[in-house]
Design an enzyme around this catalytic site. Structure first.
Site, PDB file in Angstrom:
ATOM      1  CD1 TRP A  39      -3.390   0.311   0.743  1.00 49.70           C
ATOM      2  CD2 TRP A  39      -2.755  -1.828   0.861  1.00 49.70           C
ATOM      3  NE1 TRP A  39      -4.483  -0.486   0.510  1.00 49.70           N
ATOM      4  CE2 TRP A  39      -4.131  -1.786   0.576  1.00 49.70           C
ATOM      5  CE3 TRP A  39      -2.133  -3.082   0.961  1.00 49.70           C
ATOM      6  CZ2 TRP A  39      -4.908  -2.934   0.407  1.00 49.70           C
ATOM      7  CZ3 TRP A  39      -2.901  -4.224   0.795  1.00 49.70           C
ATOM      8  CH2 TRP A  39      -4.272  -4.142   0.518  1.00 49.70           C
ATOM      9  CD1 TRP A  41      -1.901   5.021   3.375  1.00 47.59           C
ATOM     10  CD2 TRP A  41      -1.863   6.990   4.425  1.00 47.59           C
ATOM     11  NE1 TRP A  41      -3.009   5.095   4.180  1.00 47.59           N
ATOM     12  CE2 TRP A  41      -3.020   6.294   4.834  1.00 47.59           C
ATOM     13  CE3 TRP A  41      -1.632   8.253   4.968  1.00 47.59           C
ATOM     14  CZ2 TRP A  41      -3.929   6.828   5.761  1.00 47.59           C
ATOM     15  CZ3 TRP A  41      -2.543   8.781   5.882  1.00 47.59           C
ATOM     16  CH2 TRP A  41      -3.665   8.074   6.275  1.00 47.59           C
ATOM     17  CD  GLN A 117      -3.466   4.274   0.616  1.00 49.48           C
ATOM     18  OE1 GLN A 117      -2.273   3.967   0.654  1.00 49.48           O
ATOM     19  NE2 GLN A 117      -4.385   3.644   1.324  1.00 49.48           N
ATOM     20  CG  ASP A 183     -10.491   2.848   3.750  1.00 51.81           C
ATOM     21  OD1 ASP A 183      -9.682   3.768   3.542  1.00 51.81           O
ATOM     22  OD2 ASP A 183     -10.179   1.656   3.630  1.00 51.81           O
ATOM     23  CD  GLU A 420      -6.165  -2.526   9.949  1.00 48.16           C
ATOM     24  OE1 GLU A 420      -6.667  -3.613  10.307  1.00 48.16           O
ATOM     25  OE2 GLU A 420      -6.469  -1.962   8.876  1.00 48.16           O
ATOM     26  CD  GLN A 435      -2.037  -2.847   9.301  1.00 45.98           C
ATOM     27  OE1 GLN A 435      -2.566  -3.965   9.371  1.00 45.98           O
ATOM     28  NE2 GLN A 435      -2.217  -2.045   8.280  1.00 45.98           N
TER      29      GLN A 435
END
Ligand code: 2M8
Length: 455
Positions: A39, A41, A117, A183, A420, A435
């Site tokens: 991903w 960022w 992002q 999100d 996370e 994470q």
């Protein structure tokens, strides 16, 4: 299972282990099962953590992402891992395949999503140099990395300042809540509710299979809109001009815009390091100025925070979420505004809310109507957001407040799960364990501890 609390040296060892286990050879997956790809960022934050272990590997993290940059400068939000089983993540590479035929998509076998992002990358790149210089190790190599990365990061920022801001407002436009990185935050709820979902093929959500409780993830209502927006975006071939006309979700994101201001400051420093022409510096300086102005215009005096803006509906998106601290993150604001933001941060709207496990700001204020303490961006505490706030506080000279935020954040992470996100009242780790970006920020915080001890 109750875990025993780790000492700082053990947190460092465990965090390094998490990053090693998520290392896929030159790039890092965001987490072991829920997010098996790279991903955008996340990788920037990961590079900040990796810098303390190996500056060369940290630079490689950014380089590998930049290798998949689109022709128009966009850094894609996901670079897909070809080895990840197709059922491991939805929507995966097949889902984005048609967008990869678009004129701006990179050529070659690697597949990316068509979104982007928040632009933390230049900040991360300069932090690698900072760490290398502080250690007196890998400085020449890091400078070489910066020479390679600089034009690509400049193209990325130019894309954001033009295609994503044709109004020259200083604020970044997004086409999908995924582009904000937050999100299902209530900051997007009204805009998402205005999206009319068209025909979407049946889909299976892979995410729900990777968390203990579906309540920790976005709802089906939200996912239908997320997937519909992906359909719309793909059908345009990810064409920014068409999306401006047609995308049913079109919003100005204050958090991404604040990060862009900071990333542009980092880019200016990088321009100095690589000896870039003066014209670049004046362009980037103008972007910075415009960014501050744009944020100023989005100030909501009732909230005492900054508010996003729904371009489609032509109205502000007022919500008490962590994104509202955008002017603090952008830095350089008026002293009155900074004082006001600090008051809100420590008030019962956020970190001062009664009965929190630690006085750390929930991602959404517990007083906001969309607040849910276990649900993703609707309430849990996100260590990576605390890192951004901590870094901004340090930079604003608010060292005591920064130190408090760091200490409580490290206390939160001392259970060693590297969640996370965390339930604000119980401190329970939620979402994915191990994470990567959580491990990364822990490493940066603990390196800072070491640094302050030796001063
Ligand atoms: C989350 O987002 C992805 C979609 O991009 C997902 O839920 O599948 C967000 O927290 C985002 O900010 C983060 O970059 C990503 C990977 O950690 O997960």
């Amino acid at each position: 299972m109750e875990r025993s609390l780790l000492r700082p040296e053990d947190i460092i060892a465990r965090a390094a282990e998490v990053l090693r286990e998520n290392d896929m050879g030159g790039w890092t997956r965001a987490s072991p099962t829920l997010y098996p790809h790279q991903w955008s960022w996340d990788s920037a934050f990961i590079a900040i953590g990796l810098a303390h272990l190996d500056t060369g590997r940290a630079a490689a993290e950014i380089t590998s992402l930049l290798d998949h940059q689109w022709e128009n400068g966009k850094i894609p939000h996901i670079v897909f891992n070809p080895e990840a089983p197709p059922e491991s993540y939805f929507p995966g590479p097949e889902h984005w395949a048609s967008a990869a035929d678009g004129p701006e998509a990179p050529t070659g076998p690697a597949m990316t999503s068509g979104l982007c992002q928040p632009p933390v990358h230049a900040i991360a790149a300069m932090r690698i140099l900072q760490v290398a210089e502080a250690r007196g190790e890998g400085v020449a190599e890091t400078r070489e990395f910066l020479e390679e990365a600089y034009p690509k990061l400049l193209a990325w920022h130019r894309y954001l300042a033009t295609a994503r801001d044709p109004e020259e407002s200083g604020l970044v436009t997004i086409y999908h809540p995924w582009e904000s990185g937050t999100d299902n935050s209530p900051r997007w709820t009204p805009a998402l509710e205005r999206v009319e979902v068209g025909e979407i093929p049946h889909y299976e959500r892979a995410d729900l299979g990777h968390v203990p409780d579906p309540e920790e993830r976005p709802t089906g209502y939200e996912y239908d809109r997320f997937i519909w927006l992906v359909e719309v975006i793909k059908r345009t071939g990810c064409d920014d001009d068409v999306l401006y006309e047609k995308c049913p979700f079109l919003a100005k994101d204050v958090l991404a815009s604040a990060i862009l201001v900071r990333a542009n400051e980092a880019l200016l420093e990088m321009a100095e390091v690589v000896g870039a022409p003066e014209v670049h510096r004046s362009t980037v300086s103008a972007w910075i100025e415009r960014g501050h102005k744009g944020l100023e215009e989005r100030w909501d005096p009732d909230l005492g925070l900054c508010a996003d803006y729904d371009l489609r509906a032509g109205e502000p998106l007022a919500a008490r979420t962590i994104a509202g601290f955008a002017p603090l993150i952008a830095g350089g604001g008026k002293p009155d505004q900074l004082r006001g933001l600090l008051r809100v941060l420590h008030s019962s709207d956020f970190a001062g809310y009664p009965d929190l496990r630690w006085p750390l700001p929930p991602s959404t204020s517990p007083d906001e109507s969309g607040f849910l303490p276990r649900n993703y961006w609707r309430g849990p505490v996100w260590p990576v957001m605390n890192w951004l706030l901590w870094w901004s506080l340090e930079d604003s000279g608010e060292r005591k407040r920064a130190a408090r935020l760091k200490d409580y954040s490290l206390a939160q992470l001392s259970d060693g799960s590297f969640g996370e996100y965390y339930e604000p009242f119980t401190g329970e780790a939620l979402g994915s364990d191990d994470q990567s970006w959580t491990a990364a920020v822990a490493l940066d915080w603990l390196a800072d501890e070491e640094g302050s001890k030796s001063q």
